[in-house]
Design an enzyme around this catalytic site. Sequence first.
Site, PDB file in Angstrom:
ATOM      1  N   HIS A   1      -1.864  -5.455   1.390  1.00 59.63           N
ATOM      2  CA  HIS A   1      -3.146  -6.136   1.148  1.00 59.63           C
ATOM      3  C   HIS A   1      -2.837  -7.534   0.631  1.00 59.63           C
ATOM      4  O   HIS A   1      -1.882  -7.715  -0.113  1.00 59.63           O
ATOM      5  CB  HIS A   1      -3.964  -5.391   0.087  1.00 59.63           C
ATOM      6  CG  HIS A   1      -5.097  -6.230  -0.445  1.00 59.63           C
ATOM      7  ND1 HIS A   1      -6.322  -6.300   0.180  1.00 59.63           N
ATOM      8  CD2 HIS A   1      -5.163  -7.091  -1.503  1.00 59.63           C
ATOM      9  CE1 HIS A   1      -7.105  -7.144  -0.485  1.00 59.63           C
ATOM     10  NE2 HIS A   1      -6.426  -7.644  -1.507  1.00 59.63           N
TER      11      HIS A   1
ATOM     12  N   GLU B   1      -9.548 -10.431  -7.899  1.00 60.17           N
ATOM     13  CA  GLU B   1      -8.584  -9.328  -7.806  1.00 60.17           C
ATOM     14  C   GLU B   1      -7.506  -9.421  -8.894  1.00 60.17           C
ATOM     15  O   GLU B   1      -7.077  -8.404  -9.434  1.00 60.17           O
ATOM     16  CB  GLU B   1      -7.973  -9.314  -6.395  1.00 60.17           C
ATOM     17  CG  GLU B   1      -9.020  -8.905  -5.344  1.00 60.17           C
ATOM     18  CD  GLU B   1      -8.579  -9.101  -3.892  1.00 60.17           C
ATOM     19  OE1 GLU B   1      -7.419  -9.509  -3.647  1.00 60.17           O
ATOM     20  OE2 GLU B   1      -9.403  -8.844  -2.990  1.00 60.17           O
TER      21      GLU B   1
ATOM     22  N   ASN C   1      -2.024  -0.103   7.084  1.00 59.75           N
ATOM     23  CA  ASN C   1      -1.496  -1.410   7.503  1.00 59.75           C
ATOM     24  C   ASN C   1      -0.597  -2.068   6.464  1.00 59.75           C
ATOM     25  O   ASN C   1      -0.484  -3.286   6.405  1.00 59.75           O
ATOM     26  CB  ASN C   1      -2.629  -2.319   7.979  1.00 59.75           C
ATOM     27  CG  ASN C   1      -3.658  -2.587   6.895  1.00 59.75           C
ATOM     28  OD1 ASN C   1      -3.488  -2.158   5.756  1.00 59.75           O
ATOM     29  ND2 ASN C   1      -4.707  -3.305   7.242  1.00 59.75           N
TER      30      ASN C   1
ATOM     31  N   LYS D   1       0.829  -1.201   0.000  1.00 63.82           N
ATOM     32  CA  LYS D   1       0.000   0.000   0.000  1.00 63.82           C
ATOM     33  C   LYS D   1       0.873   1.265   0.000  1.00 63.82           C
ATOM     34  O   LYS D   1       2.091   1.187   0.198  1.00 63.82           O
ATOM     35  CB  LYS D   1      -0.932  -0.038   1.219  1.00 63.82           C
ATOM     36  CG  LYS D   1      -1.946  -1.197   1.176  1.00 63.82           C
ATOM     37  CD  LYS D   1      -2.897  -1.153   2.362  1.00 63.82           C
ATOM     38  CE  LYS D   1      -3.919  -2.288   2.293  1.00 63.82           C
ATOM     39  NZ  LYS D   1      -4.870  -2.243   3.431  1.00 63.82           N
TER      40      LYS D   1
ATOM     41  N   TYR E   1     -12.278  -2.554  -3.378  1.00 63.98           N
ATOM     42  CA  TYR E   1     -12.840  -2.606  -2.025  1.00 63.98           C
ATOM     43  C   TYR E   1     -14.372  -2.583  -2.023  1.00 63.98           C
ATOM     44  O   TYR E   1     -14.975  -2.171  -1.024  1.00 63.98           O
ATOM     45  CB  TYR E   1     -12.287  -1.449  -1.190  1.00 63.98           C
ATOM     46  CG  TYR E   1     -10.874  -1.685  -0.686  1.00 63.98           C
ATOM     47  CD1 TYR E   1     -10.567  -2.802   0.102  1.00 63.98           C
ATOM     48  CD2 TYR E   1      -9.845  -0.788  -0.969  1.00 63.98           C
ATOM     49  CE1 TYR E   1      -9.281  -3.022   0.572  1.00 63.98           C
ATOM     50  CE2 TYR E   1      -8.540  -1.002  -0.499  1.00 63.98           C
ATOM     51  CZ  TYR E   1      -8.276  -2.122   0.276  1.00 63.98           C
ATOM     52  OH  TYR E   1      -7.006  -2.341   0.749  1.00 63.98           O
TER      53      TYR E   1
END
Length: 149
Positions: A117, A128, A114, A11, A51
Site C-alpha cells: 500500500h 495515514e 497486491n 501487506k 480503508y
Amino acid sequence: MAIEQTFVMVKPDGVQRGLMGEIISRFERKGLKLVAARLMQVSRELAEAHYAEHRERPFFSELVQFITSSPVLAMVWEGENAVAVARSLMGKTNPAEAAPGTIRGDFGLTIGMNVVHGSDSPESAAREIQLWFDGETLRYDKSVEVWIR
Ligand code: DAT
Ligand code: MG
C-alpha cells in the site's frame, strides 16, 4: 517540489512471502529515507479506519479480512516528491496491469493480494501517518543526501 512523507505498508501477502527486504531495498535504492517502521498485527478498527474511503465498496469486508489476517510492515518514507515516487515504484493497483519493474508488476498476480500500500496524495499521507504512527517520525541526517537531489 517539496520534501514529503508517505505511508507505505507491506501487506500480509508480502510479509508471508518474504518480500519485506526486497521492498525496503527498492525504496532505499531509489533514494527515499525510512523515518518510521513497525511490524504489526492490524486490528479490525485500524483496518476499517485506514480503508474508510472504500467502506461502501463490495470488496471492503474482504479487504479488511485480508489486512488483518497476518502481520504487516507499516513504514513512513521521506524524500522529494515521496508520495508520487512511492506510487510509481509500486505500480498500478491491479498487478495484472502493473508494469514489470514495479513492485506489483514484479510480485503480484491479483488485485486481492497486491503486496503493498502507498498513500495516494499528500493529504492521504498526512492522515495515514497520523493514524498508523500518531504522526511520529524520526528526524535524522544521512550524509548521502547531498547526492540525492
Ligand atoms: P491502491 O491500493 O492502489 O491505492 P485503492 O485505494 O483503489 O488502490 O484500493 C485499495 C485496495 O483495495 C487495493 O490495494 C486492493 C483493493 N481493491 C481495490 N479495488 C478492488 C477490486 N475491484 N476488487 C478487490 N479488491 C480491490
Ligand atoms: Mg488507495
